[in-house]
Enzyme design. Sequence first.
Site, mmCIF file in Angstrom:
data_model
loop_
_atom_site.group_PDB
_atom_site.id
_atom_site.type_symbol
_atom_site.label_atom_id
_atom_site.label_comp_id
_atom_site.label_asym_id
_atom_site.label_seq_id
_atom_site.Cartn_x
_atom_site.Cartn_y
_atom_site.Cartn_z
ATOM 1 N N ASP A 39 1.226 -1.297 -0.133
ATOM 2 C CA ASP A 39 0.116 -0.091 -0.567
ATOM 3 C C ASP A 39 1.017 1.350 -0.242
ATOM 4 O O ASP A 39 1.649 1.436 0.670
ATOM 5 C CB ASP A 39 -1.152 0.374 1.197
ATOM 6 N N GLY A 148 -6.527 -2.609 9.862
ATOM 7 C CA GLY A 148 -7.592 -2.663 10.884
ATOM 8 C C GLY A 148 -9.034 -2.498 10.912
ATOM 9 O O GLY A 148 -9.100 -2.486 12.248
ATOM 10 N N ASP A 178 -10.422 -5.445 -0.951
ATOM 11 C CA ASP A 178 -9.101 -5.083 -0.066
ATOM 12 C C ASP A 178 -9.367 -3.717 1.626
ATOM 13 O O ASP A 178 -10.396 -3.052 1.174
ATOM 14 C CB ASP A 178 -7.758 -3.998 -0.547
HETATM 15 C C1 DX5 Z 1 -6.157 0.567 3.426
HETATM 16 C C2 DX5 Z 1 -5.342 -0.308 2.932
HETATM 17 C C3 DX5 Z 1 -5.638 -1.604 3.909
HETATM 18 C C4 DX5 Z 1 -4.646 -2.705 4.277
HETATM 19 C C5 DX5 Z 1 -5.329 -4.230 4.449
HETATM 20 O O1 DX5 Z 1 -6.214 1.912 2.010
HETATM 21 O O2 DX5 Z 1 -5.471 -0.448 1.546
HETATM 22 O O3 DX5 Z 1 -6.533 -1.957 2.988
HETATM 23 O O4 DX5 Z 1 -4.467 -2.939 2.571
HETATM 24 O O5 DX5 Z 1 -5.783 -3.430 5.663
HETATM 25 P P1 DX5 Z 1 -6.650 -4.669 6.631
HETATM 26 O O6 DX5 Z 1 -6.291 -6.140 5.701
HETATM 27 O O7 DX5 Z 1 -5.739 -4.205 7.999
HETATM 28 O O8 DX5 Z 1 -7.944 -4.100 6.844
#
Ligand code: DX5
Length: 230
Positions: A39, A148, A178
């Site tokens: 990311d 999170g 995502d």
């Molecule tokens: C947000 C990020 C998150 C990350 C995943 O901008 O893109 O979504 O990749 O995070 P979790 O799986 O911890 O929600």
Amino acid sequence: MTAAKTPVVVPSVLAADLSRLGEHLDAVKAAGCGWVSVDVMDGHFVPNLSFGPDFVRVAKARGFFVDAHLMVTNPLEVAPWFAEAGADLVTCHAEAVSDARAALIEIARLGVKPGLALKPKTPVEAVLPALDLAAMVLVMTVEPGFGGQKFMAEMASKISRLRREIDARGLDCWIQSDGGVNAATISTAAAAGADSLVAGSAVFGAPDCAAAFRDLTAKARAAFGSKQPS
Ligand code: DX5
């Protein structure tokens, strides 16, 4: 109708303990993981700062397929840096480009697969005119910027709409969910038709990231497409 892809769980580096990144990556690789997501955040497009191209290099050095999710206001300017670092797929946000088709063409010219991402409030119509050029559509299931967060189940209808469109047109295009994907929510995303499931906290935040990866993969594959009309 293209052959349905086998759903894959894509750990997000954002959630890894960076002091143990190599150990985390080796653990999920040993569990069968082949694809990780990096990311990229610039503090403007989203209120957070994250990684540069070197994190793609770290993952590529371990043999992963790596997607770079560009949450930046100038994706076409930085995309070459991530292509040069070895990213296999580079995703820009539809909200950050004036012409989605032209953006996908420009990213593809770098020799990488091009992807288009949608924030939760952006309708799927924003990508439909460019869908034939996309290797992946990333449906944000949280507001971008932080790991999170809570999975936005209302995004399932956007995933399903995309699944129907991609299958009806016989396109070879991943649908990536995502944000907030975990043991309790992954079946919702996969059932709606997502075949690439980004999981950060649920994998790298787990006591045993390899076991978490395997469990999420099994759940995704059991649920995939079950909410789609046959
Ligand atoms: C947000 C990020 C998150 C990350 C995943 O901008 O893109 O979504 O990749 O995070 P979790 O799986 O911890 O929600």
